[in-house]
Design an enzyme around this catalytic site. Structure first.
Site, PDB file in Angstrom:
ATOM      1  N   LYS A  66       1.046  -1.403  -0.055  1.00 53.87           N
ATOM      2  CA  LYS A  66      -0.375  -0.452  -0.159  1.00 53.87           C
ATOM      3  C   LYS A  66       0.939   1.097  -0.071  1.00 53.87           C
ATOM      4  O   LYS A  66       0.549   2.802  -0.869  1.00 53.87           O
ATOM      5  CB  LYS A  66      -1.444  -0.231   1.416  1.00 53.87           C
ATOM      6  CG  LYS A  66      -2.362  -1.064   1.355  1.00 53.87           C
ATOM      7  CD  LYS A  66      -3.265  -1.132   2.178  1.00 53.87           C
ATOM      8  CE  LYS A  66      -3.628  -2.080   2.083  1.00 53.87           C
ATOM      9  NZ  LYS A  66      -4.889  -2.182   3.584  1.00 53.87           N
ATOM     10  N   ASP A 102     -10.167   2.748   2.776  1.00 53.26           N
ATOM     11  CA  ASP A 102     -10.405   1.498   3.436  1.00 53.26           C
ATOM     12  C   ASP A 102     -10.956   2.243   4.976  1.00 53.26           C
ATOM     13  O   ASP A 102     -11.952   2.071   5.687  1.00 53.26           O
ATOM     14  CB  ASP A 102      -8.504   1.217   4.099  1.00 53.26           C
ATOM     15  CG  ASP A 102      -8.048  -0.110   3.342  1.00 53.26           C
ATOM     16  OD1 ASP A 102      -8.498  -0.904   2.927  1.00 53.26           O
ATOM     17  OD2 ASP A 102      -7.159  -0.232   3.402  1.00 53.26           O
TER      18      ASP A 102
HETATM   19  P1  NAP Z   1      -0.213  -3.709  11.190  1.00 56.15           P
HETATM   20  O1  NAP Z   1       0.470  -3.058  10.111  1.00 56.15           O
HETATM   21  O2  NAP Z   1       0.702  -5.039  10.883  1.00 56.15           O
HETATM   22  O3  NAP Z   1      -0.331  -3.983  12.681  1.00 56.15           O
HETATM   23  C1  NAP Z   1      -0.578  -4.522  13.661  1.00 56.15           C
HETATM   24  C2  NAP Z   1      -1.038  -4.128  14.640  1.00 56.15           C
HETATM   25  O4  NAP Z   1      -1.959  -5.584  14.938  1.00 56.15           O
HETATM   26  C3  NAP Z   1      -0.345  -3.233  15.303  1.00 56.15           C
HETATM   27  O5  NAP Z   1      -0.697  -2.173  16.569  1.00 56.15           O
HETATM   28  C4  NAP Z   1       0.361  -4.122  16.473  1.00 56.15           C
HETATM   29  O6  NAP Z   1       0.526  -3.804  17.711  1.00 56.15           O
HETATM   30  C5  NAP Z   1      -0.741  -5.293  17.099  1.00 56.15           C
HETATM   31  N1  NAP Z   1      -0.735  -6.229  17.526  1.00 56.15           N
HETATM   32  C6  NAP Z   1      -0.070  -7.149  17.149  1.00 56.15           C
HETATM   33  N2  NAP Z   1       0.120  -8.463  17.503  1.00 56.15           N
HETATM   34  C7  NAP Z   1      -0.590  -7.983  18.685  1.00 56.15           C
HETATM   35  C8  NAP Z   1      -0.773  -9.117  20.127  1.00 56.15           C
HETATM   36  N3  NAP Z   1       0.066 -10.215  20.334  1.00 56.15           N
HETATM   37  N4  NAP Z   1      -0.919  -8.098  20.968  1.00 56.15           N
HETATM   38  C9  NAP Z   1      -1.382  -6.390  20.366  1.00 56.15           C
HETATM   39  N5  NAP Z   1      -1.243  -5.760  19.824  1.00 56.15           N
HETATM   40  C10 NAP Z   1      -0.880  -6.477  19.084  1.00 56.15           C
HETATM   41  O7  NAP Z   1      -1.712  -5.021  10.354  1.00 56.15           O
HETATM   42  P2  NAP Z   1      -2.848  -4.038   9.455  1.00 56.15           P
HETATM   43  O8  NAP Z   1      -2.695  -4.049   8.163  1.00 56.15           O
HETATM   44  O9  NAP Z   1      -2.967  -2.197  10.378  1.00 56.15           O
HETATM   45  O10 NAP Z   1      -4.053  -4.674   9.777  1.00 56.15           O
HETATM   46  C11 NAP Z   1      -4.742  -5.307  11.415  1.00 56.15           C
HETATM   47  C12 NAP Z   1      -6.099  -6.402  11.588  1.00 56.15           C
HETATM   48  O11 NAP Z   1      -6.739  -5.358  10.770  1.00 56.15           O
HETATM   49  C13 NAP Z   1      -5.681  -7.400  10.998  1.00 56.15           C
HETATM   50  O12 NAP Z   1      -6.578  -7.922  11.274  1.00 56.15           O
HETATM   51  C14 NAP Z   1      -6.241  -7.404   9.397  1.00 56.15           C
HETATM   52  O13 NAP Z   1      -6.673  -8.187   8.486  1.00 56.15           O
HETATM   53  C15 NAP Z   1      -7.178  -5.888  10.017  1.00 56.15           C
HETATM   54  N6  NAP Z   1      -8.082  -5.452   8.499  1.00 56.15           N
HETATM   55  C16 NAP Z   1      -9.177  -5.634   8.392  1.00 56.15           C
HETATM   56  C17 NAP Z   1     -10.135  -4.831   7.124  1.00 56.15           C
HETATM   57  C18 NAP Z   1     -11.100  -4.740   7.014  1.00 56.15           C
HETATM   58  O14 NAP Z   1     -11.414  -4.034   5.428  1.00 56.15           O
HETATM   59  N7  NAP Z   1     -12.181  -5.433   7.461  1.00 56.15           N
HETATM   60  C19 NAP Z   1      -9.120  -3.853   6.522  1.00 56.15           C
HETATM   61  C20 NAP Z   1      -7.443  -3.773   7.493  1.00 56.15           C
HETATM   62  C21 NAP Z   1      -7.315  -4.171   8.078  1.00 56.15           C
HETATM   63  P3  NAP Z   1       2.626  -3.071  17.842  1.00 56.15           P
HETATM   64  O15 NAP Z   1       2.766  -2.027  17.126  1.00 56.15           O
HETATM   65  O16 NAP Z   1       2.884  -3.229  18.622  1.00 56.15           O
HETATM   66  O17 NAP Z   1       3.433  -4.308  16.587  1.00 56.15           O
END
Ligand code: NAP
Length: 280
Positions: A66, A102
């Protein structure tokens, strides 16, 4: 001429977009094939350049590209530029335009599926990754009264809040939930195949009865957080509507036609149910 669209990412094998976008094109009577364009980083410039062909409508962009696509485009819309992330590319006569649907998809899901108007409301976002950034920006644009951000790694929440400006702010500790109208899980906690699929991103003990609990994780459809919230009698919204509405907005940018949202939801739900059944 059959036209093409597709999803660019790495990997893209499990993406639901081909399923519900293809259903939308078919329902709208459009001769478009939606493809999976799995693209390792070194191949990204050539993949994006190929979008300029006259038969290509555009593309969706997903993890991990992205941010990487931005310098390869001709123009990037305001929200995408502020988010530093593009999830939709539109080919207009060989020029490539980047958008981010998004955050707007999240806000549309709140309004259309939970009948929840974000303007004037207080939000607590859990997480500070890419999804949290897009959602927070869209909530600020929708004039949310408060956008508080808590993250496991506090420095990332602080950096995000600094970028966004007021009323966004970072919290060092998890606050009581009673002061919030909406809690949004933007972490990967609860996600199938993620780091903590059975976990809760935060306890719900302090929630007031009016709290709306949103989990943007969509696989599984009912996450541990949504199950715990429902058990307390709280209103819930899963991640599938956000996914569908970001795709619906992309469909509208490519075609200029209203997206058949119901058709897209049905196609995605059937596919998720099929996958959950196959995994049992
Ligand atoms: P990302 O940039 O990798 O961010 C991951 C986030 O999760 C960070 O804040 C990370 O915290 C936190 N995290 C990871 N493991 C953790 C744990 N064990 N305990 C607490 N916090 C934890 O991912 P993203 O792209 O933002 O996506 C996040 C989620 O949203 C994913 O599950 C994705 O599938 C979902 N999503 C859904 C949509 C939709 O359309 N519904 C769209 C986009 C994303 P740290 O900073 O501390 O590592």
């Amino acid at each position: 001429m059959t036209r093409r669209a597709g999803i660019i990412g790495y990997p893209v094998g499990h993406s639901l977009s081909p399923v519900f976008q293809q259903a939308a094109f078919a329902h709208s009577g459009l001769d478009v094939v939606y493809e999976r364009w799995e693209t390792p980083l070194p191949d990204l410039p050539a993949r994006v350049a190929a979008l300029r062909a006259p038969d290509v409508l555009g593309a969706n962009v997903t993890v991990p590209h992205k941010e990487h696509v931005i310098p390869l485009l001709d123009e990037v819309g305001g929200l995408a530029a502020r988010a530093g992330a593009v999830n939709t590319i539109v080919n207009r006569d060989g020029r490539l335009f980047g958008f981010n649907t998004d955050g707007p998809g999240f806000v549309a899901a709140l309004r259309q599926e939970a009948f929840f108007e974000p303007g004037g409301r207080a939000f607590l976002l859990l997480g500070a990754g890419g999804a949290a950034r897009g959602i927070a920006l869209a909530l600020l644009e929708a004039r949310a009264a408060a956008v508080d951000i808590w993250n496991r790694t506090p420095e990332r929440a602080a950096a995000l809040a600094r970028d966004l400006g007021a009323p966004a702010r970072a919290l060092a500790d998890l606050p009581p939930l009673a002061g919030y109208d909406c809690l949004v899980n933007c972490t990967t906690v609860g996600m199938k195949g993620g780091p903590d699929p059975e976990g809760l991103p935060c306890p719900l003990d302090s929630a007031g009865p009016g709290l709306l609990v949103v989990d943007i994780v969509y696989a599984p459809r009912v996450t541990p957080l949504l199950r715990a919230a429902a058990a307390r009698g709280l209103r819930t919204l899963g991640g599938l509507p956000m996914l569908i509405y970001q795709g619906a907005l992309a469909f509208e940018l490519w075609t200029g036609l209203p997206a058949p949202v119901d058709v897209m939801v049905r196609a995605a739900e059937n596919e998720l149910a099929r996958r959950e059944g196959a995994a049992r």
